[in-house]
Design an enzyme around this catalytic site. Structure first.
Site, PDB file in Angstrom:
ATOM      1  N   ARG A  45       0.861  -1.179   0.000  1.00 10.63           N
ATOM      2  CA  ARG A  45       0.000   0.000   0.000  1.00 10.63           C
ATOM      3  C   ARG A  45       0.893   1.222   0.000  1.00 10.63           C
ATOM      4  O   ARG A  45       2.113   1.118   0.145  1.00 10.63           O
ATOM      5  CB  ARG A  45      -0.993   0.026   1.163  1.00 10.63           C
ATOM      6  CG  ARG A  45      -0.663  -0.724   2.414  1.00 10.63           C
ATOM      7  CD  ARG A  45       0.523  -0.198   3.150  1.00 10.63           C
ATOM      8  NE  ARG A  45       0.336   1.164   3.635  1.00 10.63           N
ATOM      9  CZ  ARG A  45       1.322   1.929   4.062  1.00 10.63           C
ATOM     10  NH1 ARG A  45       2.580   1.492   4.068  1.00 10.63           N
ATOM     11  NH2 ARG A  45       1.110   3.150   4.496  1.00 10.63           N
ATOM     12  N   GLY A  46       0.268   2.397  -0.142  1.00 14.91           N
ATOM     13  CA  GLY A  46       1.042   3.624  -0.294  1.00 14.91           C
ATOM     14  C   GLY A  46       1.089   3.957  -1.776  1.00 14.91           C
ATOM     15  O   GLY A  46       1.462   3.106  -2.588  1.00 14.91           O
ATOM     16  N   ARG A  88      -7.143  -1.155  -7.799  1.00 18.52           N
ATOM     17  CA  ARG A  88      -7.567  -0.077  -6.901  1.00 18.52           C
ATOM     18  C   ARG A  88      -7.911   1.112  -7.781  1.00 18.52           C
ATOM     19  O   ARG A  88      -7.056   1.965  -8.057  1.00 18.52           O
ATOM     20  CB  ARG A  88      -6.455   0.255  -5.893  1.00 18.52           C
ATOM     21  CG  ARG A  88      -6.198  -0.928  -4.938  1.00 18.52           C
ATOM     22  CD  ARG A  88      -5.295  -0.552  -3.788  1.00 18.52           C
ATOM     23  NE  ARG A  88      -5.876   0.492  -2.957  1.00 18.52           N
ATOM     24  CZ  ARG A  88      -5.200   1.072  -1.961  1.00 18.52           C
ATOM     25  NH1 ARG A  88      -3.953   0.696  -1.689  1.00 18.52           N
ATOM     26  NH2 ARG A  88      -5.772   2.015  -1.236  1.00 18.52           N
ATOM     27  N   GLN A 195      -1.472   2.046  11.378  1.00 19.41           N
ATOM     28  CA  GLN A 195      -0.296   2.019  10.502  1.00 19.41           C
ATOM     29  C   GLN A 195       0.972   2.443  11.236  1.00 19.41           C
ATOM     30  O   GLN A 195       2.071   1.995  10.890  1.00 19.41           O
ATOM     31  CB  GLN A 195      -0.492   2.959   9.295  1.00 19.41           C
ATOM     32  CG  GLN A 195      -1.570   2.523   8.318  1.00 19.41           C
ATOM     33  CD  GLN A 195      -2.923   3.111   8.657  1.00 19.41           C
ATOM     34  OE1 GLN A 195      -3.166   3.541   9.781  1.00 19.41           O
ATOM     35  NE2 GLN A 195      -3.828   3.115   7.698  1.00 19.41           N
ATOM     36  N   ASP A 236      -1.966  12.591   1.712  1.00 19.28           N
ATOM     37  CA  ASP A 236      -2.655  11.912   0.614  1.00 19.28           C
ATOM     38  C   ASP A 236      -2.922  12.875  -0.522  1.00 19.28           C
ATOM     39  O   ASP A 236      -2.860  12.515  -1.681  1.00 19.28           O
ATOM     40  CB  ASP A 236      -3.965  11.300   1.108  1.00 19.28           C
ATOM     41  CG  ASP A 236      -3.684  10.131   2.019  1.00 19.28           C
ATOM     42  OD1 ASP A 236      -3.485  10.359   3.228  1.00 19.28           O
ATOM     43  OD2 ASP A 236      -3.619   8.995   1.516  1.00 19.28           O
ATOM     44  N   ASN A 246      -4.649  14.352   5.056  1.00 19.81           N
ATOM     45  CA  ASN A 246      -3.822  13.218   5.481  1.00 19.81           C
ATOM     46  C   ASN A 246      -4.660  12.392   6.458  1.00 19.81           C
ATOM     47  O   ASN A 246      -5.800  12.729   6.780  1.00 19.81           O
ATOM     48  CB  ASN A 246      -2.510  13.718   6.126  1.00 19.81           C
ATOM     49  CG  ASN A 246      -1.491  12.618   6.308  1.00 19.81           C
ATOM     50  OD1 ASN A 246      -1.307  11.782   5.430  1.00 19.81           O
ATOM     51  ND2 ASN A 246      -0.838  12.586   7.462  1.00 19.81           N
TER      52      ASN A 246
END
Lengths: 354, 354
Positions: A45-46, A88, A195, A236, A246
């Protein structure tokens, strides 16, 4: 430093982050469909990391196509590209990586299938290396703002695991340490998905960076005690006026920074800046399933059945709370961010230093 | 409203809060040793509630003593009193309840054993009823500060489960609702031990009060959106200058209130005010085991083995952040709190209203 995604001996090596920190499982993958599955199931992810993974997945798909006819090759590659985009659908970095691959093939339509295969294999690694370079640059500009002995608080994971390496929020920390400064980190656990506890604490321990885990609601008390010298978070999406979206809780940390006169920095690769939006109020905020709050790690129930929950995944920190934004092009005041969209801007004039 | 502790048909009825919210287990106890075990194992928690439980435990012990000789009776009761004090040695309310029982026996040494037994049985229920009365008074004074339609955020559990009934922080909410106002509650989950998710959300659902659960790091974003009209928290210890020690995270909520011009109220029975300390810096803050942070509910591991953790159980909110303190004697400015120690103070003159 741990590598969440890599190309090793003709295969994609992916760290299954869903098992962290309980189990460290690297998976060597030679089938693009497994890469897609890994992206879908959040093994990786990321935004930057999944962009890299999708490009490397296309390289695997290319290797497996048995034809010497370029048109057939291109046609047979299409389902793989569609599969990656479908993993995604809102992930802008996957679309961007796939567009880049399509353009590469179009501008090299005179090459042989074997040449195209070699170029695609190279492209995935290029995207990885470029990402690392961007993060190192963010780190270099950001490191100027950290002093020997500083303790930096970070929220969520904008670390190596979310990128090709270095991370964004963690890059100034890694670069500072490379420069010989002693830096330690306090990681917010970052409820609900944790996280910070599961990923940031783990990856910094792996990298040998001194890290201390706290519950999110400890940050204020630690700031008051003088334990925290600076905050660096990722984003984000950051918009033209410097407002920062974020992970939920980022805004609270920013308010606490203001109250304690602690600098609040945002590490934002240019790709995460959305110059099309004037201010943060325009950023849509995803509300996620209540079970993220009521079931920890999807199994431990911590709240009554049927309880009402508000689970906003992100919040927006207004630009006024942001001391500086670290990008690969320099550190800037949030109020100067819009100028980055103009290629004629003299960056030297708007870069800031501590 | 749920009763965490009660006297029913000659037995102590205790709710085993360690199983909440997964299981609602009321235990009817006729042996003081089981009451002591329940206090020790945190079946019951909250300063007022464990004081009540310990006194009721002594009544059970008294019932079981077979003698008509008062001196023998007193002597045989002593181990029970020592056992109660030993359950949670720092719990001031247990010591206070045991002192009260000793004084009752001393000032009634001319009574028969049967009379003493009856008095002890009555005493436990008296302490319970007095606690409910105190909380109702806190609620009455605090309710003046809540308007029809308000949404109140609370942190941790200073609710009915921590007391004989009504709670402290929740009392103004219950009284407001009894007055016909529509009040809803937002409960911080309150990491690491999650008293908000496990207890506050549950008890308010039981009482029919509209409650929404959030992660601790959502409070700031919700305040910014205008979702929260007031904050009411309890306190473990409030000192002479109005500084407030309470569950970790309380201070962050207070800072967020200041930033958003939201009133921050503390519900503090007079028994929780420590007039001997001048300011909050003098309150010792307990650091608790890191496993509370790394293992949710003692079983779900959410952080790497061996990670460094800071787990401060409480924080101190300076008086300047506190809008008003609700006690059973009235609502006061934190700066006037010290005057309550002086019996000559005219309370009318220092009581405040919204």
């Amino acid at each position: 430093m741990v590598r969440a995604i890599d190309w090793v001996n003709g295969k994609v090596r992916m760290l299954d982050q869903t098992r962290l920190p309980l189990e460290v499982r690297f998976v060597d993958i030679d089938d693009y469909k497994v890469v897609a599955e890994g992206i879908k199931k959040l093994w990786i992810r990321g935004a930057p990391a999944i962009g890299i993974a999708s490009a490397m997945g296309i390289a695997l798909a290319a290797i497996d196509i048995n034809t010497s006819d370029v048109e057939t090759f291109k046609k047979e590659l299409e389902p793989a590209i569609d599969t990656m985009i479908g993993t995604r659908p809102t992930a802008i970095n996957i679309r961007w990586a796939m567009d880049r691959i399509k353009m590469l093939m179009e501008s090299n339509s005179d090459r042989s299938v074997n040449e195209l295969k070699a170029m695609l294999i190279e492209e995935g690694q290029k995207i990885l290396n470029e990402d690392i370079e961007i993060n190192r640059s963010i780190g270099k500009w950001g490191a100027d703002f950290l002093k020997d002995g500083d303790t930096v608080l970070t929220h969520c994971n904008a670390g190596a695991l979310a990128t090709g390496g270095y991370g964004t929020a963690t890059a100034p920390i890694h670069v500072s340490i490379e420069q010989g400064k002693r830096i330690s980190v306090i990681a917010d656990e970052t409820r609900p998905v944790l996280q910070g506890a599961r990923l940031t604490a783990w990856e910094l321990m792996q990298a040998g960076v001194p890290v201390t885990l706290i519950t999110d609601n400890s940050a204020g008390a630690l700031m008051k005690k003088g334990y925290i010298d600076a905050v660096i978070v990722g984003t984000d999406r950051t918009v033209a006026n410097g407002d920062v979206a974020n992970k939920i809780g980022t805004y609270s940390v920013a308010v606490l920074c203001k109250e304690h006169s602690i600098p609040f920095y945002v590490a934002a690769p240019i790709s995460s800046i959305d110059f099309s939006l004037d201010n943060g109020e325009l950023i849509p905020i995803e509300e996620r399933d209540s079970s993220e709050v009521t079931l920890v790690s999807g199994e431990c129930r911590i709240a009554p059945e049927g309880v009402n929950v508000i689970n906003m995944a992100f919040d927006v920190t207004p630009a006024e709370y942001v001391t500086a934004i670290f990008t690969e092009k320099g550190a800037f005041r949030p109020s100067d961010l819009a100028k980055l969209a103009d290629e004629g801007t003299d960056l030297e004039k708007i870069r800031i230093s501590p």
